[in-house]
Design a protein around this motif. Structure first.
Motif, PDB file in Angstrom:
ATOM      1  N   UNK A   1     -26.407   8.626   9.716  1.00  0.00           N
ATOM      2  CA  UNK A   1     -26.009   9.297   9.680  1.00  0.00           C
ATOM      3  C   UNK A   1     -25.496   9.682   8.301  1.00  0.00           C
ATOM      4  N   UNK A   2     -24.949  10.748   7.467  1.00  0.00           N
ATOM      5  CA  UNK A   2     -24.216  11.024   5.898  1.00  0.00           C
ATOM      6  C   UNK A   2     -24.178  12.916   6.576  1.00  0.00           C
ATOM      7  N   UNK A   3     -22.971  12.747   5.550  1.00  0.00           N
ATOM      8  CA  UNK A   3     -22.125  14.111   5.227  1.00  0.00           C
ATOM      9  C   UNK A   3     -22.180  14.761   6.514  1.00  0.00           C
ATOM     10  N   UNK A   4     -22.059  14.682   7.487  1.00  0.00           N
ATOM     11  CA  UNK A   4     -21.435  15.488   8.905  1.00  0.00           C
ATOM     12  C   UNK A   4     -22.760  15.284   9.629  1.00  0.00           C
ATOM     13  N   UNK A   5     -24.650  15.854   9.043  1.00  0.00           N
ATOM     14  CA  UNK A   5     -25.503  15.309   9.573  1.00  0.00           C
ATOM     15  C   UNK A   5     -26.256  14.129   9.896  1.00  0.00           C
ATOM     16  N   UNK A   6     -26.580  13.909  11.521  1.00  0.00           N
ATOM     17  CA  UNK A   6     -27.237  12.864  11.829  1.00  0.00           C
ATOM     18  C   UNK A   6     -28.566  13.446  12.478  1.00  0.00           C
ATOM     19  N   UNK A   7     -29.728  11.380  12.003  1.00  0.00           N
ATOM     20  CA  UNK A   7     -31.258  12.183  11.274  1.00  0.00           C
ATOM     21  C   UNK A   7     -31.634  10.774  11.653  1.00  0.00           C
ATOM     22  N   UNK A   8     -32.904  11.103  12.810  1.00  0.00           N
ATOM     23  CA  UNK A   8     -33.405   9.936  12.756  1.00  0.00           C
ATOM     24  C   UNK A   8     -34.489   9.770  11.621  1.00  0.00           C
ATOM     25  N   UNK A   9     -34.702   8.053  11.129  1.00  0.00           N
ATOM     26  CA  UNK A   9     -35.239   8.297  10.291  1.00  0.00           C
ATOM     27  C   UNK A   9     -36.522   7.893  10.224  1.00  0.00           C
ATOM     28  N   UNK A  10     -37.353   8.698   9.373  1.00  0.00           N
ATOM     29  CA  UNK A  10     -38.708   9.245   9.560  1.00  0.00           C
ATOM     30  C   UNK A  10     -40.099   7.482  10.558  1.00  0.00           C
TER      31      UNK A  10
ATOM     32  N   UNK B   1     -22.087   8.981  18.464  1.00  0.00           N
ATOM     33  CA  UNK B   1     -22.946   9.279  19.566  1.00  0.00           C
ATOM     34  C   UNK B   1     -23.691  11.242  20.010  1.00  0.00           C
ATOM     35  N   UNK B   2     -22.162  12.139  19.599  1.00  0.00           N
ATOM     36  CA  UNK B   2     -22.317  12.849  20.790  1.00  0.00           C
ATOM     37  C   UNK B   2     -23.537  14.057  20.427  1.00  0.00           C
ATOM     38  N   UNK B   3     -23.668  13.061  18.793  1.00  0.00           N
ATOM     39  CA  UNK B   3     -24.153  14.275  18.193  1.00  0.00           C
ATOM     40  C   UNK B   3     -25.407  13.981  18.496  1.00  0.00           C
ATOM     41  N   UNK B   4     -26.637  13.008  19.622  1.00  0.00           N
ATOM     42  CA  UNK B   4     -27.173  12.166  19.985  1.00  0.00           C
ATOM     43  C   UNK B   4     -27.423  12.960  21.214  1.00  0.00           C
ATOM     44  N   UNK B   5     -28.823  13.103  21.282  1.00  0.00           N
ATOM     45  CA  UNK B   5     -29.142  13.878  22.723  1.00  0.00           C
ATOM     46  C   UNK B   5     -29.057  13.304  23.568  1.00  0.00           C
ATOM     47  N   UNK B   6     -29.339  11.855  23.470  1.00  0.00           N
ATOM     48  CA  UNK B   6     -29.944  11.190  25.119  1.00  0.00           C
ATOM     49  C   UNK B   6     -29.840   9.531  24.136  1.00  0.00           C
ATOM     50  N   UNK B   7     -29.553   8.441  25.463  1.00  0.00           N
ATOM     51  CA  UNK B   7     -29.869   7.294  24.741  1.00  0.00           C
ATOM     52  C   UNK B   7     -28.321   6.566  24.593  1.00  0.00           C
ATOM     53  N   UNK B   8     -28.271   5.224  24.577  1.00  0.00           N
ATOM     54  CA  UNK B   8     -26.715   5.055  23.924  1.00  0.00           C
ATOM     55  C   UNK B   8     -26.965   4.256  22.346  1.00  0.00           C
ATOM     56  N   UNK B   9     -25.269   4.505  21.778  1.00  0.00           N
ATOM     57  CA  UNK B   9     -26.180   4.471  20.068  1.00  0.00           C
ATOM     58  C   UNK B   9     -25.000   3.585  19.544  1.00  0.00           C
TER      59      UNK B   9
END
Length: 373
Positions: free
Chosen positions: A272-281, A237-245
């Protein structure tokens, strides 16, 4: 993706001798395997429900353990099915069902009831069962034996996931009364996982390598998704700027999916995959993602007005137009994911529902299906 036959659940009628056929009020699919077998429940107009299996377009009831109702929660690749049924004594008991062998009562831990929640690839069953003192406790069942996993010094525990090795993830009360994430291994017993600085946590999934994911409270009372690899606690969650995860699923190769809750009305899905976190498009607008399959399929739904529209993408692939057949398949998989989260929230116990109402009142809701956060 193979076509799912869960639509057949809506056309079956249940008849009593000498009575008019009962209407089907609602049918819910709760799990499916890669062969296209679908399990779930059908609820009839008299309020009863029955566990059902849809295989090759044919829907059949699984029966009961002597009572009037049953429901199914999971099916694995071997076609083993789990769930719970009322007994002749009107008690809910966990069961294992195999075609040709019927329904087997898994018993309890000394109390009245039990419920099967998760099923491993090699037949391990995890859930929770009542004990003689009136509490409930996580269990794992394998080779005909139910083993209570205990607690972390408090009153209750429950299981949420089990892998092919019989490792169980879930949450348990500690001596202070807070729920804490745990991992159970046969060789070590129940072990409390570290926290992210807060009081409470819950583990929601474990893969065959023993990597656990879930959500934990931070020191400032937020909720962050976490990964625990056996030696360290990673704050996703620390890798995401806002909200609860909240992490809700992990694949065999370590891809993690989950949900970001920004407020009561806004949610997003992440991977989250191989250290990178992204929002699913194509799950980004009020999206919900419940799980990731071992072949890399992210499954969930996004809202359109007051309705949910099925959405899914494969790992590393951009969104693409879907055929009507694919849309139907994805819709059915979405029903599996969303219906299980609703089922889990309702069945883990009244104290969990009390917690949920409190979370709603404080306008910091958790993800449905993550009991005891």
């Amino acid at each position: 993706m193979k076509s799912l036959a869960a639509v057949a659940l809506t056309v079956m009628l249940h008849c009593h001798a000498g009575a008019e056929p009962l209407r089907i009020e609602r049918s819910v699919a709760t799990d499916a395997n890669t062969a296209g077998d679908v399990v779930g429940e059908t609820r009839y107009s008299d309020g009863t429900r029955r566990a059902v299996l849809s295989r090759d377009g044919v829907v059949s009831e699984l029966g009961t353990l002597g009572g009037g109702e049953s429901y199914a929660t999971a099916i694995n690749e071997q076609g083993t099915i789990i769930g719970a049924s009322l007994t002749a004594a009107n008690e809910w008991h966990a069961f294992v069902y195999r075609v040709g062998h019927g329904m087997r009562d898994l018993g309890t831990l000394g109390g009245r009831g039990s419920h099967a929640v998760a099923l491993g690839r090699k037949g391990h069953v995890a859930g929770y069962a009542d004990t003689a003192d009136g509490s409930y406790q996580a269990f794992v069942w394998h080779d005909g034996r139910m083993t209570g996993l205990g607690t972390l010094g408090g009153k209750n525990s429950y299981a949420t996931a089990v892998n092919a090795l019989g490792h169980v993830a879930g949450a348990a009360h500690n001596a202070e009364g807070y729920r804490r994430a745990f991992l159970y291994r046969p060789e070590t017993g129940i072990v409390q996982l570290p926290t992210l600085g807060g009081r409470a946590s819950v583990a929601t999934a474990v893969n065959d390598h023993g990597v656990v994911v879930g959500a934990a409270e931070t020191a400032d009372r937020r909720w962050h998704a976490f990964l625990y690899d056996g030696t360290r606690m990673v704050d996703l969650g620390a890798k995401i700027s806002r909200g609860d995860t909240f992490a809700t699923g992990i694949s065999r190769d370590g891809k993690i999916v989950g949900t970001i809750r920004v407020n009561e009305y806004k949610s997003y899905s992440f991977v989250h995959d191989k250290g990178a976190t992204r929002i699913l498009p194509n799950l980004r607008a009020d999206g919900i993602v419940a799980k990731i399959t071992d072949d890399g399929q992210f499954v969930g739904a996004s809202s359109l007005g007051r309705k949910f529209q099925a959405s899914a993408i494969r790992s590393g692939e951009p969104s693409a137009a879907m055929t009507e057949r694919e849309k139907f398949d994805l819709f059915m998989y979405t029903l599996l994911a969303l219906s299980f989260t609703a089922w889990a929230l309702w069945h883990v116990g009244p104290d969990v529902r009390t917690w949920w109402r409190h979370r709603q009142q404080t306008r910091r809701p958790a993800v449905a299906g993550q009991p005891g956060l």
